[in-house]
Structure formats: structure tokens, C-alpha cells
Design a protein around this motif. Structure first.
Motif, PDB file in Angstrom:
ATOM      1  N   GLY A 179       0.799  -1.220   0.000  1.00 24.46           N
ATOM      2  CA  GLY A 179       0.000   0.000   0.000  1.00 24.46           C
ATOM      3  C   GLY A 179       0.832   1.271   0.000  1.00 24.46           C
ATOM      4  N   MET A 180       0.469   2.185  -0.888  1.00 24.26           N
ATOM      5  CA  MET A 180       1.222   3.431  -0.925  1.00 24.26           C
ATOM      6  C   MET A 180       0.372   4.672  -0.774  1.00 24.26           C
ATOM      7  N   LYS A 206       0.519  -4.685   9.292  1.00 24.36           N
ATOM      8  CA  LYS A 206       1.813  -4.353   8.684  1.00 24.36           C
ATOM      9  C   LYS A 206       2.470  -3.176   9.370  1.00 24.36           C
ATOM     10  N   THR A 211      12.396   2.204   2.279  1.00 24.97           N
ATOM     11  CA  THR A 211      11.857   3.544   2.528  1.00 24.97           C
ATOM     12  C   THR A 211      11.871   3.808   4.035  1.00 24.97           C
ATOM     13  N   GLY A 239      12.650  -2.401   1.385  1.00 27.94           N
ATOM     14  CA  GLY A 239      13.835  -2.159   0.564  1.00 27.94           C
ATOM     15  C   GLY A 239      14.186  -3.275  -0.394  1.00 27.94           C
ATOM     16  N   GLY A 244       8.391   1.480  -2.529  1.00 24.94           N
ATOM     17  CA  GLY A 244       9.142   2.626  -3.057  1.00 24.94           C
ATOM     18  C   GLY A 244       9.705   2.408  -4.459  1.00 24.94           C
TER      19      GLY A 244
HETATM   20  C1  LIG Z   1       4.837   6.739  -1.107  1.00 23.32           C
HETATM   21  C2  LIG Z   1       4.544   5.681  -0.100  1.00 23.32           C
HETATM   22  C3  LIG Z   1       3.374   5.775   0.636  1.00 23.32           C
HETATM   23  C4  LIG Z   1       3.057   4.788   1.582  1.00 23.32           C
HETATM   24  N1  LIG Z   1       1.847   4.837   2.218  1.00 23.32           N
HETATM   25  C5  LIG Z   1       1.461   3.796   2.996  1.00 23.32           C
HETATM   26  C6  LIG Z   1       0.143   3.740   3.509  1.00 23.32           C
HETATM   27  O1  LIG Z   1      -0.688   4.614   3.286  1.00 23.32           O
HETATM   28  N2  LIG Z   1      -0.183   2.669   4.267  1.00 23.32           N
HETATM   29  C7  LIG Z   1       0.720   1.664   4.536  1.00 23.32           C
HETATM   30  O2  LIG Z   1       0.366   0.686   5.191  1.00 23.32           O
HETATM   31  N3  LIG Z   1       1.976   1.711   4.067  1.00 23.32           N
HETATM   32  C8  LIG Z   1       2.369   2.736   3.294  1.00 23.32           C
HETATM   33  N4  LIG Z   1       3.634   2.760   2.767  1.00 23.32           N
HETATM   34  C9  LIG Z   1       4.627   1.746   3.216  1.00 23.32           C
HETATM   35  C10 LIG Z   1       4.804   0.595   2.245  1.00 23.32           C
HETATM   36  O3  LIG Z   1       3.628  -0.160   2.075  1.00 23.32           O
HETATM   37  C11 LIG Z   1       5.944  -0.353   2.673  1.00 23.32           C
HETATM   38  O4  LIG Z   1       5.568  -1.075   3.813  1.00 23.32           O
HETATM   39  C12 LIG Z   1       7.245   0.367   2.983  1.00 23.32           C
HETATM   40  O5  LIG Z   1       7.434   1.489   2.144  1.00 23.32           O
HETATM   41  C13 LIG Z   1       8.449  -0.565   2.830  1.00 23.32           C
HETATM   42  O6  LIG Z   1       8.614  -0.985   1.498  1.00 23.32           O
HETATM   43  P1  LIG Z   1       9.697  -0.328   0.496  1.00 23.32           P
HETATM   44  O7  LIG Z   1      10.967  -0.226   1.229  1.00 23.32           O
HETATM   45  O8  LIG Z   1       9.714  -1.247  -0.691  1.00 23.32           O
HETATM   46  O9  LIG Z   1       9.199   1.035   0.121  1.00 23.32           O
HETATM   47  C14 LIG Z   1       3.973   3.730   1.823  1.00 23.32           C
HETATM   48  C15 LIG Z   1       5.163   3.656   1.085  1.00 23.32           C
HETATM   49  C16 LIG Z   1       5.450   4.605   0.127  1.00 23.32           C
HETATM   50  C17 LIG Z   1       6.739   4.481  -0.647  1.00 23.32           C
END
Ligand SMILES: Cc1cc2nc3c(=O)[nH]c(=O)nc-3n(C[C@H](O)[C@H](O)[C@H](O)COP(=O)(O)O)c2cc1C
Length: 364
Positions: free
Chosen positions: A84-85, A207, A237, A286, A308
């Protein structure tokens, strides 16, 4: 009828809190800052320490490696989800639609970002279910919001809006503690998650967002009957750093010692798997490529999650969308998982995970 007990107003008291910032402006700022915060591919990651055993005599055929995975009653073509983003702005809507189309095309699961903003603005994201009819679609709401008055009603609306296969509840006190507008009262969140599990119409997934679920937290949640968790460990991230960057330099320094807090992704996976063989574990934090995803499966995860890097593939620094870049990224990623299995001498994920278990037992 789903109701939460009324709770006291939650405090938002940082001295540099921008009083006028809208949730929508914050969401878009998060997208810009998160894109910049994605570590470059040549930066070290805690997963680098995990070496998959090379097999020079594989009893396997690369063209027919089977990486399909069942989740939530649907078959994924690869053990992967985009986690989720975002949501709640027009840019977020476009992003989610493009992510949904790509996820459906590649047969991987999709989580959307917190639905609170869109639901409170009376906006629906129902189109995502139409764009992605074949894959698990995961709704999203914050743990602190779930515990607030009306939280369970909001959660059920989030599920209904997109006909979600599961609802992700994010627990992110580190991010919220540093976020200028963050939720600081986390009392009652565990009880609210339990109530959600007992009353909502679909399964619950809990999560973190990149600081990791510790073994104790996984244990608490598992003993409350939560069966699916995204351990979202450290290595990707960094939301503490993103929120600190949104503060004035004077107040940002207060948070400096906390920016590296959390549990490295490999430790988070390992800890969660120690709690129970039955948990469905999503590994995110990551993950760069399919080899990293395979390392997570090796450590005991069921599927890998990316956020990310999927965003950075889809949207460039000027805000232009590149569906082809995301498509290439996902194709390569999935092929890298197949390569990892082939080069360790495995034809299927079941074999690969069995081999991992034997290797770990032998090294204990
Ligand atoms: C732009 C962005 C917005 C995010 N918004 C949410 C969110 O609204 N709810 C959530 O559970 N996680 C959110 N996340 C977290 C991601 O789901 C994920 O758990 C976290 O970024 C680690 O993964 P990564 O290192 O691949 O980015 C967000 C991540 C990004 C990059």
C-alpha cells in the motif's frame, strides 16, 4: 452493527505542526519525499548477507519453473505484492489505477495506501476492483485511526469500497511520532485490531511501514489470532527520515537519534517465522529485485512486497508516469525469482523452501 467505543481526542501537539496542511497535500508530499528516499540499488542492504547456495547441476528447467502461489483464495503468478502506498488525491488515484493494471497483468497482489482520506472526502476507489479483478486487492487503514471513534465503521467502508480481499492495518508509531500531524496516542490499538478481526467482513493483515515488526509484536498479534503480517523491516523507505524532512531543521534534530530505529528485514522475517509456522508472512523493506525476494522466501517469508521502487519505476522525478518502466521492472523481478530457484537447483517454490529449511536446520 459495528461500533467503536468513543475515545478521547488524540493529541497533535508538535510545535512546528503546519496548521493548514491538508491530508491531500501531505499525501503528495509523501510521494515526492518517498521517491527521493528510496536507497539507490548499489547501497548495502541487510539482505546482502544472505547467500543462496549455487547449484551447478540443477535438476530443473528454467522455462518451466513454477512460482505460482495461492493467497486469499486466488492464484498469484509470482510470490509478490505491491504494498500500500497512496490514495486520497487525484495523483494518487492515477497512480493506484496504473499500479492496479500492472499488478493484474503480472498476476501479483496489490495493496492500496490508507483509504481514510478518500473515504472521509466521500470519494470511492471502486474502479480499482474493476481494473484488477483477478488478484488479491488489499485495503488499508491506520491502526491509530482504527482505534479512534468510528474506526471500525471506517474500516468496513474501506473494505466495501474496493471489495477488498483483505484489509491491511498499518502500525507505525515511529513514523507517527515524528510526523508533524502524527497520532501520538497508541493506547487501545491492539484491542481495536482484535475487534476488527472479530467483526470485519474479510481477513485482516497487520503491517509496519518500514521499521519492522519485532518478534514480541508478532507474538502478541498471533496470539490475538492475526494470521497474516507484513513485517516491513528496515532497509528500504525510511519513514522516520521522510517525516523528519518535513519538519523545520530546529525540530528535526530532536528526532535524529531515532531515524535508524527498527528491525532489519532479515531479522524481522526470521523472528516472525520463529513465532509460528502457520503465519502468512509478507516481507517488505527495501527489496530491490527478484533475488532479494527469493532471499526473503529462503528466510521463511511467503511472499515479498515492494513499494518505493515500484513507485520510482512508475513515476519519474517530474511526476510523469512510465507504465512501460514499471512493466519492465516487474517482468525482470519475476524472472529473477525464477532464476534464483533454477540456480539453486529447484523447480518450484515448495522445493526451494524445503531446501531452505533443511539448510537452516543443519546450520543450527
Ligand atoms: C509513497 C509511499 C506511501 C506509503 N503509504 C502507505 C500507507 O498509506 N499505508 C501503509 O500501510 N503503508 C504505506 N507505505 C509503506 C509501504 O507499504 C511499505 O511497507 C514500505 O514502504 C516498505 O517498502 P519499500 O521499502 O519497498 O518502500 C507507503 C510507502 C510509500 C513508498
Amino acid at each position: 452493527m459495528i461500533e467503536n467505543k468513543p475515545s478521547a481526542p488524540r493529541s497533535h501537539t508538535p510545535s512546528d505542526m503546519p496548521s493548514e496542511i491538508s491530508v491531500a497535500a501531505r499525501k503528495d508530499a509523501h510521494l515526492d519525499l518517498a521517491k527521493k528516499a528510496v536507497p539507490s540499488d548499489d547501497m548495502p542492504h541487510p539482505l546482502d548477507a544472505i547467500t543462496l547456495p549455487y547449484c551447478a547441476l540443477p535438476e530443473a528447467n528454467l522455462s518451466t519453473i513454477n512460482i505460482t502461489t495461492c493467497w486469499l483464495g486466488k492464484q498469484l503468478k509470482a510470490p509478490l505484492m505491491i504494498t500500500g502506498m497512496t490514495g486520497g488525491t487525484s495523483r494518487a488515484r492515477s497512480l493506484n489505477q496504473l499500479l492496479a493494471a500492472a499488478a493484474n497483468k503480472h498476476g501479483i497482489a496489490l495493496g492500496i495506501g490508507s483509504q481514510r482520506a478518500s473515504l472521509q472526502a466521500g470519494e470511492s476507489q471502486a474502479e480499482l476492483r474493476r481494473i484488477a479483478p483477478d488478484i488479491p486487492l488489499i485495503g488499508n487503514i491506520g491502526g491509530a485511526q482504527l482505534a479512534a471513534e468510528g474506526g471500525l465503521v471506517l474500516a468496513q467502508r474501506a473494505i466495501d469500497d474496493i471489495q477488498a480481499d483483505a484489509l491491511a492495518i498499518h502500525i507505525n508509531p515511529l513514523q507517527e511520532a515524528i510526523q508533524p500531524e502524527g497520532d501520538h496516542d497508541w493506547r487501545g490499538v491492539r484491542a481495536a485490531i482484535l475487534a476488527a478481526k472479530q467483526t470485519l467482513s474479510c481477513p485482516i493483515l497487520v503491517k509496519e511501514v518500514g521499521a519492522g515488526l519485532s518478534i514480541d509484536v508478532v507474538d502478541m498479534l498471533a496470539s490475538d489470532g492475526i494470521e497474516m503480517m507484513d513485517v516491513a523491516g528496515k532497509g528500504g523507505t525510511n519513514w522516520a527520515a521522510v517525516e523528519a524532512a518535513r519538519r523545520t531543521p530546529n525540530t528535526a534534530q530532536l528526532y535524529e537519534p531515532f531515524l535508524d530505529m527498527g528491525i532489519d528485514l532479515p531479522d524481522a522475517i526470521h523472528g516472525a517465522r520463529q513465532v509460528s509456522d502457520q503465519l502468512f508472512i509478507i516481507a517488505s523493506g527495501g527489496i530491490r529485485h527478484g533475488m532479494d525476494a527469493s532471499r526473503c522466501l529462503w528466510l521463511g517469508a511467503d511472499i515479498a512486497g515492494i513499494a518505493g521502487r515500484a513507485l520510482r519505476a512508475l513515476e519519474d522525478e517530474n511526476g510523469t508516469f512510465h507504465e512501460d518502466r514499471l512493466d519492465d521492472y516487474l517482468s525482470d523481478f519475476i524472472q529473477q525469482i525464477k532464476l534464483s530457484l533454477f540456480l539453486t537447483g529447484n523447480q518450484s517454490i515448495a522445493n526451494f523452501k524445503k531446501m531452505a529449511r533443511i539448510c537452516q536446520e543443519n546450520s543450527d
